[in-house]
Design a protein around this motif. Structure first.
Motif, short mmCIF file in Angstrom:
data_model
loop_
_atom_site.label_atom_id
_atom_site.label_comp_id
_atom_site.label_asym_id
_atom_site.label_seq_id
_atom_site.Cartn_x
_atom_site.Cartn_y
_atom_site.Cartn_z
N ILE A 4 37.97 40.01 43.48
CA ILE A 4 39.60 39.83 43.41
C ILE A 4 39.73 38.22 43.46
CG2 ILE A 4 41.77 39.85 44.77
CD1 ILE A 4 41.55 42.73 44.69
N ALA A 5 40.68 37.47 42.42
CA ALA A 5 40.54 36.20 42.34
C ALA A 5 42.23 35.98 42.66
CB ALA A 5 40.45 35.63 41.02
N ILE A 6 42.35 35.00 43.63
CA ILE A 6 43.66 34.74 43.98
C ILE A 6 43.84 33.09 43.87
CG2 ILE A 6 45.47 34.77 45.95
CD1 ILE A 6 43.08 36.72 47.05
N VAL A 382 41.97 38.18 51.66
CA VAL A 382 43.01 38.14 50.56
C VAL A 382 44.32 37.36 51.09
CG1 VAL A 382 44.69 39.45 49.09
CG2 VAL A 382 42.34 40.59 49.63
N ILE A 383 44.48 37.82 52.28
CA ILE A 383 45.99 37.28 52.92
C ILE A 383 45.52 35.74 52.97
CG2 ILE A 383 47.07 36.97 55.06
CD1 ILE A 383 46.88 39.93 55.41
N ALA A 384 44.46 35.40 53.50
CA ALA A 384 44.23 33.85 53.76
C ALA A 384 44.36 33.18 52.16
CB ALA A 384 42.93 33.48 54.35
N GLY A 385 43.59 33.85 50.98
CA GLY A 385 43.57 33.36 49.96
C GLY A 385 45.20 33.07 49.24
N LEU A 386 46.18 33.61 49.72
CA LEU A 386 47.44 33.90 49.45
C LEU A 386 48.00 32.10 49.60
CD1 LEU A 386 48.93 37.39 50.23
CD2 LEU A 386 48.55 36.33 47.99
N ALA A 387 47.49 31.91 50.89
CA ALA A 387 47.96 30.44 51.19
C ALA A 387 46.96 29.49 51.12
CB ALA A 387 48.44 30.30 52.97
N GLU A 391 41.56 28.53 44.03
CA GLU A 391 41.07 29.84 44.07
C GLU A 391 40.30 30.18 45.25
OE1 GLU A 391 40.30 31.90 39.99
OE2 GLU A 391 38.42 31.18 40.93
N THR A 392 40.51 31.45 45.52
CA THR A 392 39.74 32.19 46.39
C THR A 392 39.00 33.33 45.75
OG1 THR A 392 41.10 31.55 48.42
CG2 THR A 392 39.84 33.47 48.60
N MET A 393 37.86 33.69 46.01
CA MET A 393 37.36 34.76 44.86
C MET A 393 36.87 35.77 46.36
SD MET A 393 36.65 35.74 42.15
CE MET A 393 36.38 34.50 40.96
N VAL A 394 37.30 36.93 46.43
CA VAL A 394 36.82 37.84 47.11
C VAL A 394 36.04 38.74 46.53
CG1 VAL A 394 37.62 39.55 48.98
CG2 VAL A 394 39.16 37.74 48.52
N ASN A 395 34.63 38.64 46.95
CA ASN A 395 33.61 39.63 46.61
C ASN A 395 33.75 41.02 47.24
OD1 ASN A 395 32.35 37.71 44.74
ND2 ASN A 395 32.30 36.66 46.25
N ARG A 396 32.56 41.86 46.60
CA ARG A 396 32.85 43.26 47.14
C ARG A 396 33.92 43.86 47.58
NH1 ARG A 396 27.38 43.30 50.88
NH2 ARG A 396 26.31 42.53 49.29
N VAL A 397 34.71 44.09 46.51
CA VAL A 397 36.05 44.54 46.65
C VAL A 397 36.19 46.17 46.73
CG1 VAL A 397 38.23 45.17 45.11
CG2 VAL A 397 37.19 42.92 45.28
N TYR A 398 34.86 46.53 46.74
CA TYR A 398 35.13 48.22 46.98
C TYR A 398 35.48 48.44 48.32
CZ TYR A 398 30.16 47.46 49.10
OH TYR A 398 29.09 47.08 49.67
N HIS A 399 35.19 47.61 49.47
CA HIS A 399 35.62 48.06 50.81
C HIS A 399 37.16 48.07 50.57
CE1 HIS A 399 32.05 47.46 53.01
NE2 HIS A 399 31.93 46.33 52.36
N LEU A 400 37.91 47.08 49.82
CA LEU A 400 39.50 47.13 49.65
C LEU A 400 39.82 48.39 48.97
CD1 LEU A 400 40.35 43.60 48.39
CD2 LEU A 400 40.98 44.48 50.45
N ASP A 401 38.77 48.83 48.04
CA ASP A 401 39.55 50.14 47.46
C ASP A 401 39.56 51.30 48.30
OD1 ASP A 401 39.99 48.37 45.19
OD2 ASP A 401 37.97 48.86 44.28
N ARG A 402 38.79 51.26 49.45
CA ARG A 402 38.42 52.24 50.46
C ARG A 402 40.09 52.55 50.94
NH1 ARG A 402 33.44 53.01 54.26
NH2 ARG A 402 34.88 54.70 54.68
N GLY A 403 40.77 51.54 51.12
CA GLY A 403 42.07 51.78 51.98
C GLY A 403 43.36 51.19 51.48
N PHE A 404 43.20 50.26 50.52
CA PHE A 404 44.62 49.74 49.80
C PHE A 404 44.85 50.26 48.40
CE2 PHE A 404 43.55 47.37 53.40
CZ PHE A 404 44.86 47.14 54.08
#
Ligand code: EPZ
Length: 428
Positions: A4-6, A382-387, A391-404
């Motif tokens: 995820i890129a922010i 992701v929250i930190a990346g919003l501010a 660009e913040t690149m969050v790798n291993r997004v499968y963790h996020l997909d478990r719960g969001f």
């Protein structure tokens, strides 16, 4: 693996509908094993974890049908017959909550073989309290080669269950088993999280006799059979808190709907202390922050109604930009600060010592490549990346997909510059 890129810096303005609660949905799905009739769950979140439990239930004999109902996603679960009472290692290891099928399997068939879940990145997370509860209901338990072999040759027998510490999973497990036991069960030092009430409500609609859920003492009068029911999954209080923190971090004004503010009162108190404006309403709450700097506040995680451990990582992200020093103490899990070094990669100033993190607010964060090893830690990035600047690149997004559910969609609808990049390697 998706990333995820922010691009940080956009204020958030708009509305975010909150989904059904992951941590309730998966226990409610397990409850479907208790009856041969159909259990219809509405307001279901569509997440990797619910799909995953659906697969395990199918192995045990449940028909799982997902559909789009008048009020959103639904799942119909029907277990006419248990075709296998074995939950293998490869399935339980991937999601600890799968272990909660043990009680219902025992209640329905009198025997089961379920893998021990093992530890995970946030801590050792034993299941001794789950086993203690089942033993109190007359279950004989043997542990061999990483499996629990459990038998209740005379059926489950109600009895007193006194937990030495309040455990969410063990309390739910005890309820899931005791509803079909012969006689009465009293659970003392029960967990008081709202998910206990949701589970008890659903079980009662199925014909169970559970009272006191949401307090430290739960009474269950065993019944001989349960029937089908329709139940709406409660709103996800951790998703609610996470988006409240996202709005506080990015600034702007966000209305969170289809949820309840009272589920996250401890967080809202801390947000107000930090200088964020919070207005509860019938259908949820509005979170507003203008340009002013945040104030550092202290937080200790605690069982409900205290500050949720599942919001600790996200709150730490917020505190990286507050004026002063925030002390955050994690009291539920022994290793739940893995997000701290990743937040530091974005420029945060954090020192961790044992169960305590000291966060000294900095003027700005700067985007970087980051990754996390659990769900809530990932969303804190992701929250930190919003501010963060750039660009913040969050790798291993499968963790996020478990719960969001549809995280990028919900945030970009409020103006966040966030996108998913499918496939490709992640930065190790
Ligand atoms: C649930 O985990 C949630 N998971 C967790 O959310 C949440 O962090 C936790 O409750 C606390 O609120 C689900 O509902 C699926 P516990 P659970 O049993 O049930 C110890 C997320 O990100 N303990 O209340 O596993 C345990 O090690 C997840 O969605 C024992 O010692 O939590 C911990 O220190 C992460 N023996 C404490 O109790 C046991 O048999 C509380 O754990 C059971 C637990």
């Amino acid at each position: 693996m998706d990333r995820i890129a922010i691009i940080g810096g956009a204020r958030l303005e708009g509305e975010i509908p909150i989904s059904g609660a992951k941590n309730s949905a998966i226990k409610l799905m397990a409850a479907s094993l208790l009856t041969e009739d159909a259990l219809r769950l509405t307001n279901m979140p569509r997440l990797a974890d619910t799909r995953f439990l659906g697969k395990l239930l199918e192995r045990l004999g449940t028909e799982v049908v997902e559909s789009e109902g008048a009020d959103g996603p639904e799942t119909l679960l029907r277990t006419r017959e248990i075709v296998s009472a074995i939950a293998p290692y490869d399935l339980v290891r991937q999601m600890r909550a799968s272990f909660n099928v043990l009680g219902p399997l025992l209640a329905r068939t009198g025997q089961a073989k379920v893998s021990l879940p093992g530890g995970c990145t946030i801590g050792a997370r034993p299941v001794d309290l789950h086993l203690q509860a089942l033993e109190a209901l007359g279950v004989q338990i043997d542990l061999h080669e990483g499996y629990v072999y459990a038998q209740a040759p005379r059926g489950l027998q109600g009895g007193p269950i006194d937990f030495p510490i309040a455990s969410v999973g063990a309390t739910e497990h005890a309820m899931l088993a005791a509803v079909l036991a012969q006689g009465d069960t009293v659970i003392t030092n029960a967990a008081r999280e709202p998910e206990m009430i949701d589970l008890a409500d659903c079980l009662n609609k199925m014909g169970a006799k559970v009272s006191g859920a949401g307090t430290a003492t739960i009474h269950i009068e065993g019944v001989s059979r349960l029937h089908g029911a329709t139940h709406a999954v409660m709103p996800d209080r951790i998703e609610t808190g996470t988006y409240a923190l996202a709005a506080a971090m990015a600034g702007g004004e966000v209305r969170l709907t289809r949820t309840r503010s009272d589920f996250i009162q401890a967080l809202l108190d801390k947000l107000s202390e930090a200088g964020v404006e919070v207005t509860p309403h019938n259908d949820g709450l509005t979170v507003k922050r203008n340009g002013a700097r945040l104030r550092a506040v202290e937080v200790d995680t605690a069982a409900y109604p205290g500050f949720a451990t599942d919001l600790q990582a996200q709150f730490m992200a917020l505190m990286t930009l507050a004026d002063g020093e925030s002390v955050i103490r994690e009291t539920i899990f022994e290793n739940r600060f893995m997000h701290a070094p990743e937040l530091s990669r974005l420029g945060a100033d954090i020192t961790v010592s044992g169960g305590e993190a000291r966060v000294r607010g900095v003027d700005a964060l700067e985007g970087a490549q980051v990754m996390a090893t659990d769900l809530r830690a990932s969303v804190s990035l992701v929250i930190a990346g919003l501010a963060a600047r750039g660009e913040t690149m969050v790798n291993r997004v499968y963790h996020l997909d478990r719960g969001f559910e549809r995280l990028e969609e919900k945030l970009s609808a409020c103006g966040a510059q966030i996108r998913r990049i499918s496939g490709g390697g992640d930065e190790e």
